[in-house]
Design a protein around this motif. Structure first.
Motif, short mmCIF file in Angstrom:
data_model
loop_
_atom_site.label_atom_id
_atom_site.label_comp_id
_atom_site.label_asym_id
_atom_site.label_seq_id
_atom_site.Cartn_x
_atom_site.Cartn_y
_atom_site.Cartn_z
N SER A 127 0.81 -1.19 0.06
CA SER A 127 0.03 -0.03 -0.08
C SER A 127 0.91 1.12 -0.10
CB SER A 127 -0.84 0.03 1.29
OG SER A 127 -1.79 1.16 1.39
N GLY A 134 1.93 2.27 -3.17
CA GLY A 134 0.99 2.56 -4.04
C GLY A 134 0.22 1.32 -4.80
N TYR A 185 -2.28 -0.51 -4.46
CA TYR A 185 -3.38 -0.78 -3.65
C TYR A 185 -4.15 -2.22 -3.98
CZ TYR A 185 -2.46 3.90 -3.08
OH TYR A 185 -1.74 5.02 -2.68
N ASN A 196 -7.05 1.44 1.13
CA ASN A 196 -6.84 1.01 -0.19
C ASN A 196 -7.82 1.13 -1.17
OD1 ASN A 196 -4.19 0.02 0.35
ND2 ASN A 196 -4.72 -1.99 0.92
N ALA A 233 -8.09 4.93 -1.78
CA ALA A 233 -7.44 5.22 -2.80
C ALA A 233 -7.54 4.86 -4.14
CB ALA A 233 -5.83 4.85 -2.32
N SER A 280 -6.90 6.15 -11.55
CA SER A 280 -5.97 6.22 -10.64
C SER A 280 -4.76 5.01 -10.58
CB SER A 280 -6.48 6.41 -9.17
OG SER A 280 -7.41 5.30 -9.03
#
Length: 307
Positions: free
Chosen positions: A142, A145, A147, A182, A185, A226
């Motif tokens: 996490s 990045g 996720y 997560n 995000a 994302s």
């Protein structure tokens, strides 16, 4: 003549004193035996404080008795071990249980129960080691990045049936919190000092929903924006229960799509009910809308009841 009388009196007195001493000794022995028997029965019934009291009473009858002292110490160690176990102080509990199990000429029931608890603690400690290893891996992923990959790792932990036992409440709570972070995000939310604030992407979703859902109906437009290309592929393959894998049905009420305006309005009602709607993803809000509808309640009524 007088001398003979005094001899008789002396014999009578001596006999009385001796008889009293013997009677007292016999009574003490009887009370001692009864106390020891009661203690043994209380151990069988798992009433350890009462057993401790009975052993103490036995020692009052025979202060120097090694058996009563040994069994009292063993019982007290078992009580202390139970208290540590209940407080999840497993290292201390294990040491005390081991002391109970190692007591020579001790109570066999206490020994057996102590050994059973030792085996349980070994299992708990082994599981904790495994769970923490999984959590640390997910946390690192996490932090990098990754996720989707982090959630996949967490699913290994959630899939273990033992994780729901009270011994693992702390690690399970941390894992659920990380999963939520997560998910936020992935859906485009941001975090500030441990609290999450959802970023609005309604306009972006509205203008790009057709293109994104055509390629993958389980991935929202904000999720795709994302993620890296490798994470998008992982999201497509992922089978976990996260927002980016929701089905079309999860976004509908009575077969009709839940609109962005409905989500916005629902957020306002959620906030009015005293819950931070900014900490909720769009799918969380959709779930509230669906739940309120299913229970024939207003948004505020549903939130106050469920949150």
């Amino acid at each position: 003549m007088k001398k003979w009388i005094w001899v008789v009196i002396t014999i009578i007195i001596a006999g009385s004193v001796g008889g009293y001493a013997y009677a007292r000794h016999s009574q003490n022995e009887k009370l001692y035996a009864q106390a020891m028997q009661r203690a043994s029965l209380q151990i069988s019934n798992e009433n350890y404080p009462s057993a401790e009291t009975s052993f103490t009473n036995a020692l009052k009858r025979k202060p120097s008795d090694t058996k009563a002292s040994r069994l009292l110490n063993q019982t007290q160690s078992f009580i202390a071990a139970n208290e540590s176990f209940d407080n999840q102080q497993f290292g201390t509990a294990k040491d005390n249980y081991q002391s109970v199990a190692n007591t020579k000429k001790g109570n066999e029931q206490l020994k057996d129960r102590a050994q059973t608890r030792i085996d349980t603690i070994k299992t708990i400690q082994g599981n904790m080691k495994t769970y923490n290893k999984i959590y640390d891996q997910a946390l690192n992923e996490s932090g990098e990045g990754k996720y989707v990959q982090s959630n996949s790792t967490l699913d290994k932990l959630f899939a273990d049936k033992s994780i729901k036992q009270t011994y693992y409440t702390s690690i399970l709570t941390k894992a659920k919190k990380l999963q939520k972070q997560n998910n936020n995000a992935i859906s485009g939310s941001t975090f500030d000092s441990g609290s999450s604030t959802a970023s609005s992407s309604n306009d972006f979703e509205q203008s790009n929903s057709n293109q994104n859902t055509t390629n993958n109906p389980n991935v929202s437009s904000s999720s795709s924006a994302s993620l890296t290309s490798s994470e998008k592929k992982a999201a497509n393959d992922y089978k976990g229960s996260n927002e980016y894998t929701v089905t079309k049905k999860d976004k509908e009420v009575n077969g009709k799509p839940i609109t962005n305006n409905q989500i916005t309005k629902a957020r306002q009602e959620i906030s009015a009910a005293g819950v931070d709607s900014n900490a909720m993803s769009d799918q969380d809000v959709r779930n509230v809308i669906k739940g309120a509808h299913a229970n024939h309640q207003t948004i505020q009524q549903y939130v106050k009841e469920k949150y």
